[in-house]
Design a protein around this motif. Structure first.
Motif, short mmCIF file in Angstrom:
data_model
loop_
_atom_site.label_atom_id
_atom_site.label_comp_id
_atom_site.label_asym_id
_atom_site.label_seq_id
_atom_site.Cartn_x
_atom_site.Cartn_y
_atom_site.Cartn_z
N ALA A 75 0.84 -1.21 0.00
CA ALA A 75 0.00 0.00 0.00
C ALA A 75 0.87 1.25 0.00
CB ALA A 75 -0.92 -0.01 1.21
N VAL A 76 1.94 1.24 0.78
CA VAL A 76 2.85 2.39 0.84
C VAL A 76 3.59 2.54 -0.49
CG1 VAL A 76 4.94 3.29 1.94
CG2 VAL A 76 3.09 2.36 3.34
N VAL A 77 4.13 1.44 -1.01
CA VAL A 77 4.86 1.48 -2.28
C VAL A 77 3.92 1.91 -3.41
CG1 VAL A 77 6.02 0.06 -4.02
CG2 VAL A 77 6.65 -0.15 -1.63
N GLY A 78 2.71 1.38 -3.42
CA GLY A 78 1.75 1.75 -4.45
C GLY A 78 1.38 3.22 -4.42
N ALA A 79 1.18 3.75 -3.21
CA ALA A 79 0.86 5.18 -3.07
C ALA A 79 2.03 6.04 -3.52
CB ALA A 79 0.48 5.49 -1.62
N ALA A 80 3.25 5.63 -3.16
CA ALA A 80 4.44 6.40 -3.56
C ALA A 80 4.61 6.37 -5.08
CB ALA A 80 5.68 5.83 -2.88
N GLU A 81 4.38 5.23 -5.69
CA GLU A 81 4.51 5.13 -7.15
C GLU A 81 3.42 5.92 -7.86
OE1 GLU A 81 7.07 3.98 -8.83
OE2 GLU A 81 7.94 3.65 -6.86
N LEU A 82 2.22 5.91 -7.32
CA LEU A 82 1.14 6.71 -7.90
C LEU A 82 1.48 8.19 -7.84
CD1 LEU A 82 -1.68 6.80 -9.17
CD2 LEU A 82 -2.61 6.89 -6.85
N TRP A 83 2.01 8.62 -6.72
CA TRP A 83 2.42 10.02 -6.56
C TRP A 83 3.52 10.37 -7.57
CZ3 TRP A 83 7.09 12.23 -4.85
CH2 TRP A 83 7.03 13.59 -4.65
N ARG A 84 4.53 9.49 -7.73
CA ARG A 84 5.61 9.73 -8.69
C ARG A 84 5.08 9.78 -10.11
NH1 ARG A 84 9.72 5.59 -8.77
NH2 ARG A 84 10.69 6.99 -10.23
N PHE A 85 4.16 8.88 -10.44
CA PHE A 85 3.58 8.86 -11.78
C PHE A 85 2.81 10.14 -12.07
CE2 PHE A 85 -0.07 7.97 -14.52
CZ PHE A 85 0.59 7.57 -15.67
N CYS A 86 1.98 10.56 -11.12
CA CYS A 86 1.20 11.79 -11.32
C CYS A 86 2.10 13.01 -11.45
CB CYS A 86 0.21 11.98 -10.17
SG CYS A 86 -1.12 10.79 -10.18
N ARG A 87 3.15 13.06 -10.66
CA ARG A 87 4.09 14.18 -10.74
C ARG A 87 4.79 14.18 -12.10
NH1 ARG A 87 9.00 14.27 -6.77
NH2 ARG A 87 9.81 13.02 -8.43
N LYS B 270 10.82 5.71 -16.92
CA LYS B 270 11.43 4.52 -17.52
C LYS B 270 12.35 3.87 -16.51
CE LYS B 270 11.48 6.40 -22.18
NZ LYS B 270 12.32 6.79 -23.29
N GLU B 271 11.87 3.69 -15.31
CA GLU B 271 12.73 3.15 -14.25
C GLU B 271 12.34 1.71 -13.95
OE1 GLU B 271 12.43 5.76 -10.95
OE2 GLU B 271 12.97 7.50 -12.13
N TYR C 30 12.15 -1.22 -10.92
CA TYR C 30 11.87 -1.20 -9.49
C TYR C 30 12.37 -2.46 -8.79
CZ TYR C 30 9.02 2.57 -11.15
OH TYR C 30 8.60 3.72 -11.76
N GLU C 31 13.62 -2.81 -9.04
CA GLU C 31 14.19 -4.01 -8.46
C GLU C 31 14.23 -3.95 -6.93
OE1 GLU C 31 17.98 -5.00 -10.07
OE2 GLU C 31 17.24 -5.03 -12.12
N THR C 32 14.58 -2.80 -6.38
CA THR C 32 14.70 -2.68 -4.93
C THR C 32 13.36 -2.96 -4.26
OG1 THR C 32 16.43 -1.03 -5.20
CG2 THR C 32 15.36 -1.15 -3.05
N GLU C 33 12.28 -2.38 -4.77
CA GLU C 33 10.97 -2.60 -4.18
C GLU C 33 10.58 -4.07 -4.24
OE1 GLU C 33 11.64 -0.17 -6.31
OE2 GLU C 33 10.87 1.71 -5.51
N VAL C 34 10.90 -4.73 -5.35
CA VAL C 34 10.58 -6.15 -5.50
C VAL C 34 11.38 -6.99 -4.52
CG1 VAL C 34 10.70 -8.13 -7.06
CG2 VAL C 34 9.87 -5.93 -7.90
N TYR C 35 12.68 -6.72 -4.40
CA TYR C 35 13.52 -7.50 -3.49
C TYR C 35 13.12 -7.28 -2.03
CZ TYR C 35 16.51 -8.67 -7.43
OH TYR C 35 16.98 -9.14 -8.61
#
Length: 99
Positions: free
Chosen positions: A44-56, A65-66, A68-73
């Protein structure tokens, strides 16, 4: 619905507690959600952060074009640590962390 793997083996699978964790999170019980499966709150936190980054980026006219290996690991580590701790508590200590 209970976990078939848990019913057959007596130990938790890596996903045990996930459905209840979602329910508790949607109900506003964050600590209970973390108790049942911490991956739900992490996502939920990662999804909210990614949504914020996408909207920005969209507002600025950029294309993300990034990778997200760190989030997956980190997510995989959360699953494995959660699985190990819950099974250790159940098998060694006799404590059921997700009754």
């Amino acid at each position: 619905m209970s976990c078939l793997f848990h019913r057959l083996t007596g130990v938790y699978c890596p996903g045990c507690g996930g459905t209840r964790a979602i329910g508790y999170l949607l109900g506003g019980h964050v600590l209970k959600s973390i108790q049942y499966h911490p991956l739900v709150c992490y996502m939920a936190v990662v999804g909210a952060a990614e949504l914020w980054r996408f909207c920005r980026a969209k507002r600025e006219g950029r294309v993300l074009k990034e990778y997200y290996e760190t989030e997956v690991y980190v997510g995989i580590a959360v699953i494995l640590i959660n699985w190990a701790v819950k099974n250790w508590a159940l098998m060694v200590m006799g404590v059921d962390l997700i009754p």
